[in-house]
Design a protein around this motif. Sequence first.
Motif, PDB file in Angstrom:
ATOM      1  N   TRP A  87       1.275  -1.518  -0.466  1.00 33.82           N
ATOM      2  CA  TRP A  87       0.158  -0.016  -0.147  1.00 33.82           C
ATOM      3  C   TRP A  87       0.624   1.561  -0.310  1.00 33.82           C
ATOM      4  N   SER A 133      -7.501  -2.662  -1.707  1.00 35.66           N
ATOM      5  CA  SER A 133      -7.175  -1.715  -0.795  1.00 35.66           C
ATOM      6  C   SER A 133      -7.536  -1.754   0.786  1.00 35.66           C
ATOM      7  N   LYS A 134      -6.437  -0.859   1.314  1.00 37.40           N
ATOM      8  CA  LYS A 134      -6.460  -0.298   2.845  1.00 37.40           C
ATOM      9  C   LYS A 134      -7.854  -0.394   3.612  1.00 37.40           C
TER      10      LYS A 134
END
Length: 80
Positions: free
Chosen positions: A15, A68-69
Amino acid sequence: MKLSEAEWAVLNILWSGTAFSLKEITNALQEVNGWSKNTVLTYLTRMEKKGYVSINRSQDKPYSAAVSKEFCAKNERTEL
């Protein structure tokens, strides 16, 4: 989808940028966890099968996050 601490560690590296080489990921994780290249490769391969990591073998820097985070954090909260 419950991520292990190790999977979170790998994803946190991914990320932080757009794409990484195995050496870049290994260097980052070796500092934190002391992992070898083989350990990192094993995690990346397993995480690709789970849909967490994208591996584009035609690139110089083939590894990137496939999720995604925010998506992972939301799922973690849901599982609590």
